[in-house]
Every structure is written in C-alpha cells, then in structure tokens.
Design a protein around this motif. Structure first.
Motif, PDB file in Angstrom:
ATOM      1  N   ALA A 100       0.828  -1.207   0.000  1.00  0.00           N
ATOM      2  CA  ALA A 100       0.000   0.000   0.000  1.00  0.00           C
ATOM      3  C   ALA A 100       0.859   1.253   0.000  1.00  0.00           C
ATOM      4  CB  ALA A 100      -0.939  -0.002   1.212  1.00  0.00           C
ATOM      5  N   LEU A 101       1.948   1.223   0.757  1.00  0.00           N
ATOM      6  CA  LEU A 101       2.860   2.375   0.784  1.00  0.00           C
ATOM      7  C   LEU A 101       3.479   2.602  -0.580  1.00  0.00           C
ATOM      8  CD1 LEU A 101       4.428   4.474   2.615  1.00  0.00           C
ATOM      9  CD2 LEU A 101       6.234   2.745   2.700  1.00  0.00           C
ATOM     10  N   GLY A 102       3.920   1.508  -1.225  1.00  0.00           N
ATOM     11  CA  GLY A 102       4.531   1.650  -2.540  1.00  0.00           C
ATOM     12  C   GLY A 102       3.560   2.207  -3.568  1.00  0.00           C
ATOM     13  N   ALA A 106       4.030   5.779  -5.437  1.00  0.00           N
ATOM     14  CA  ALA A 106       4.087   5.866  -6.894  1.00  0.00           C
ATOM     15  C   ALA A 106       3.028   6.812  -7.445  1.00  0.00           C
ATOM     16  CB  ALA A 106       3.920   4.473  -7.504  1.00  0.00           C
ATOM     17  N   THR A 107       1.871   6.885  -6.775  1.00  0.00           N
ATOM     18  CA  THR A 107       0.798   7.773  -7.222  1.00  0.00           C
ATOM     19  C   THR A 107       1.075   9.218  -6.816  1.00  0.00           C
ATOM     20  OG1 THR A 107      -0.814   5.980  -7.012  1.00  0.00           O
ATOM     21  CG2 THR A 107      -1.678   8.221  -7.133  1.00  0.00           C
ATOM     22  N   CYS A 108       1.367   9.423  -5.554  1.00  0.00           N
ATOM     23  CA  CYS A 108       1.530  10.787  -5.043  1.00  0.00           C
ATOM     24  C   CYS A 108       2.785  11.468  -5.595  1.00  0.00           C
ATOM     25  CB  CYS A 108       1.563  10.782  -3.523  1.00  0.00           C
ATOM     26  SG  CYS A 108       0.021  10.219  -2.764  1.00  0.00           S
ATOM     27  N   PHE A 109       3.812  10.686  -5.924  1.00  0.00           N
ATOM     28  CA  PHE A 109       5.050  11.246  -6.438  1.00  0.00           C
ATOM     29  C   PHE A 109       5.251  10.931  -7.920  1.00  0.00           C
ATOM     30  CE2 PHE A 109       5.815  11.409  -1.920  1.00  0.00           C
ATOM     31  CZ  PHE A 109       6.607  12.535  -1.758  1.00  0.00           C
ATOM     32  N   LEU A 251      -9.822   7.825 -14.998  1.00  0.00           N
ATOM     33  CA  LEU A 251      -8.481   7.580 -14.466  1.00  0.00           C
ATOM     34  C   LEU A 251      -8.573   6.459 -13.438  1.00  0.00           C
ATOM     35  CD1 LEU A 251      -5.493   8.286 -14.143  1.00  0.00           C
ATOM     36  CD2 LEU A 251      -6.163  10.184 -12.650  1.00  0.00           C
ATOM     37  N   TRP A 252      -7.881   5.347 -13.719  1.00  0.00           N
ATOM     38  CA  TRP A 252      -7.958   4.155 -12.895  1.00  0.00           C
ATOM     39  C   TRP A 252      -6.692   4.013 -12.056  1.00  0.00           C
ATOM     40  CZ3 TRP A 252     -12.223   0.877 -13.009  1.00  0.00           C
ATOM     41  CH2 TRP A 252     -13.151   1.119 -14.041  1.00  0.00           C
ATOM     42  N   PRO A 253      -6.826   3.645 -10.765  1.00  0.00           N
ATOM     43  CA  PRO A 253      -5.654   3.447  -9.912  1.00  0.00           C
ATOM     44  C   PRO A 253      -4.966   2.112 -10.192  1.00  0.00           C
ATOM     45  CG  PRO A 253      -7.639   2.975  -8.670  1.00  0.00           C
ATOM     46  CD  PRO A 253      -8.094   3.465 -10.020  1.00  0.00           C
ATOM     47  N   SER A 254      -3.785   1.946  -9.618  1.00  0.00           N
ATOM     48  CA  SER A 254      -2.928   0.811  -9.961  1.00  0.00           C
ATOM     49  C   SER A 254      -3.563  -0.540  -9.673  1.00  0.00           C
ATOM     50  CB  SER A 254      -1.592   0.917  -9.221  1.00  0.00           C
ATOM     51  OG  SER A 254      -1.800   0.912  -7.817  1.00  0.00           O
ATOM     52  N   ASP A 255      -4.333  -0.667  -8.583  1.00  0.00           N
ATOM     53  CA  ASP A 255      -4.835  -1.988  -8.212  1.00  0.00           C
ATOM     54  C   ASP A 255      -5.948  -2.478  -9.122  1.00  0.00           C
ATOM     55  OD1 ASP A 255      -6.537   0.010  -7.051  1.00  0.00           O
ATOM     56  OD2 ASP A 255      -7.423  -1.532  -5.788  1.00  0.00           O
ATOM     57  N   THR A 256      -6.420  -1.644 -10.050  1.00  0.00           N
ATOM     58  CA  THR A 256      -7.464  -2.060 -10.995  1.00  0.00           C
ATOM     59  C   THR A 256      -6.911  -2.380 -12.376  1.00  0.00           C
ATOM     60  OG1 THR A 256      -7.908   0.219 -11.729  1.00  0.00           O
ATOM     61  CG2 THR A 256      -9.151  -0.588  -9.818  1.00  0.00           C
ATOM     62  N   LEU A 257      -5.655  -2.041 -12.637  1.00  0.00           N
ATOM     63  CA  LEU A 257      -5.136  -2.155 -13.998  1.00  0.00           C
ATOM     64  C   LEU A 257      -5.002  -3.601 -14.458  1.00  0.00           C
ATOM     65  CD1 LEU A 257      -2.461   0.704 -14.040  1.00  0.00           C
ATOM     66  CD2 LEU A 257      -4.906   0.788 -14.584  1.00  0.00           C
TER      67      LEU A 257
END
Length: 314
Positions: A100-102, A106-109, A251-257
């Motif tokens: 979750a931190l990673g 990756a999203t915020c930065f 815009l889709w977040p990483s866990d849905t890709l």
C-alpha cells in the motif's frame, strides 16, 4: 528515491509493543532454539531481549516462548503456537502495508524525479462506421483546421502523463508520427484489445487515464484536476462529469489495472464497475468546465456541431 516503512503495533497507552525488532528476535529464537543465542546474533543485550519478549507478552496476554530443558546445549527456548501465529500475522500485515505504501508513493510522487508518470491510453482503434468514409477517418478529420485526434492529445499534459495512442489505422499512425506521439497497434478490433495493448506498452504504472481519441474539446485543466484527485486519494477511480453525470475520460488506480488488462470482448472499464459495489464506491467525479468537454465525434453532424461550438468560443 524510495519510500520506507516501519510497521509497529502500539499498546493502549501508545507505546510500541511489537515491531521489526521483536519479530526478528522471535524468528531467530525459532531458528536457534535459544533467546540468548538469538540476542547474541542480533548484537542485542540479553536483558533487552528478555524485556522485549516480556513487554509483548504482557500486551498480548499470552506466552511467546517456553523454556526447554536438557539437550546438548543444556536447555533453551522454543516458540509457542501463539508466537508462531503472531509472526505470520505480523509479516502478512507488514507485506500488505509495504504494498500500500509503494502504491501510494508511486501515485503521489508520479513524475517526481525518478518516479514514473501516470500512464494514459488514447483509444483510437474504432472504425468510425457512423462517421462514414475510410476506417478511422474521423480521427484525422479537421476540426477548425486541426485533426480531431490532435486536439484530444493537446489536452494531455506531458509533465503528468506518459501517453500512448492505440490504433489499427495507418492514417492515425501517420498523424502520431508527425506529432511525435507514441503509437502502438491493437491486435484486434475490440475495446478490450485496445486497452490491453495500451497497458502492455506503458508497463507498470501507479494509474492510467483512458481517453477516447474523438473527444477533441477535452480541456487540459480538467485532466490536471483528475490527476490531482487521484494524488489526493490514490485508490480513487476518477471520472470527468458534467452536472454530476459521469463520462469519459476515466483515471484508474494501480490496483485495478490488472483486471482491466484481462477484460474480454468489446467492453471497456464500465464492465469492471458494473455490479461491483466496492469499485463503484471508489468513484470520484471532476466537473468539466462545460458539457462539450465530454462530447465525442460519432457522426459528421457531431463534427459540425463542435465546429459551431469552437466558432462561438472565438
């Protein structure tokens, strides 16, 4: 640069009762059969090791080690079943927290220093049968003197997004070459083929924006606001809307890709949302500046209508 995490469990008084040090100590006790030997291997005083174990036992309310008697070493310690269960639970919690931190990092930065930017797939494989003419012709058709697809691409800020256009048409690929836009070929005619090709070309990303290539009045400000919404809430599914009615882009977040890459048939991301309450609950909308940002070009009448809108604006 990379994020770091230390996962601690705190007691009711806010003091640390378990974390990286105690779990390492217990694992070494399990390997070596001795609390004293585990402390020596870690360069830790035996009195400190004893205190760590006793503090954790007091907080959890069960024993973590049991004394063993006899043997070649003259006795030692072994882990209790409760300690083994605790270690497994903590390591699982630690792995999940690191993931979750990673993802959040990756999203915020995204786009900051060496962190990859968010991805963007421009869907440009449709034949455009309702528009008429050659397959894919509507995407290169001029709108106030500028090709439809080029106007769509102008709304996608290069400092926030790595963009790939996915198509099946030579004319679209030629336009991308002239514009210096990355373009890949879809292996099939279905929407899922286009999405899969785009995601494969982009590789691992913290999120991906899916844009239809025939949305020429999309505004850069709206795209930036969508990215900002995901950065603020890294698990959100962000959609552009007009007066509360959601549309494209999404815009889709990483866990849905991963799930998007495995869709089958002539379906897009809406198929993933349908009937999934948890995903639907994560949808956040960004209001467009006007209704025309969400308009796409299906027919020549649509193109003429957008021509009139642009004329009014100028």
């Amino acid at each position: 640069m990379r994020p770091d995490l230390r996962a601690y469990l705190l007691g009711d008084d806010g003091r640390r009762v378990f974390g990286p040090g105690p779990v390492d100590l217990l694992e070494r006790v399990g390997e070596l059969g001795s609390l004293r030997a585990a402390a020596i291997e870690m360069g830790m005083a035996y009195t400190k090791a004893t205190r760590l174990v006793r503090d954790a036992e007091s907080a959890f309310g069960f024993r973590l080690t049991q004394r063993t008697v006899g043997g070649s070493g003259g006795g030692g310690s072994r882990l209790t079943p409760e300690a083994l269960d605790l270690i497994e639970r903590y390591r699982s919690f630690e792995r999940t927290s690191r993931w979750a931190l990673g993802a959040a990092y990756a999203t915020c930065f995204s786009g900051f220093r060496d962190v990859p930017r968010l991805g963007c797939v421009v869907m440009a494989s449709g034949a455009g049968e309702r528009f008429g003419g050659a397959a894919g012709e509507k995407l290169v058709a001029p709108l106030a003197g500028v090709p439809v697809l080029e106007r769509t691409l102008r709304a996608l800020p290069a400092d926030l997004l790595d963009v790939v256009v996915v198509t099946r048409w030579d004319e679209v690929e030629g336009l991308c070459d002239r514009l210096g836009a990355r373009c890949v070929r879809a292996e099939g005619p279905l929407k899922s083929d286009t999405m899969r090709a785009g995601l494969a070309a982009l590789g691992e990303r913290a999120g991906c924006l899916f844009v239809t290539g025939d949305q020429p009045l999309l505004g850069e400000g709206s795209v930036r606001a969508m990215v900002g919404a995901l950065t603020h809430e890294p698990t959100a599914i962000v959609r552009l809307a007009w007066r509360g009615r959601a549309g494209n882009p999404v815009l889709w977040p990483s866990d849905t890709l991963g799930a998007l890459a495995h869709l089958d048939g002539d379906v897009g991301g809406r198929a993933l949302l349908a009937g999934h309450a948890e995903l639907e609950g994560r949808v956040r909308t960004i209001e467009a500046s006007d209704e025309w940002e969400l308009a796409d070009v299906d027919t020549r009448d649509d193109l003429a209508r957008l021509e009139a809108v642009l004329a009014d604006r100028t």
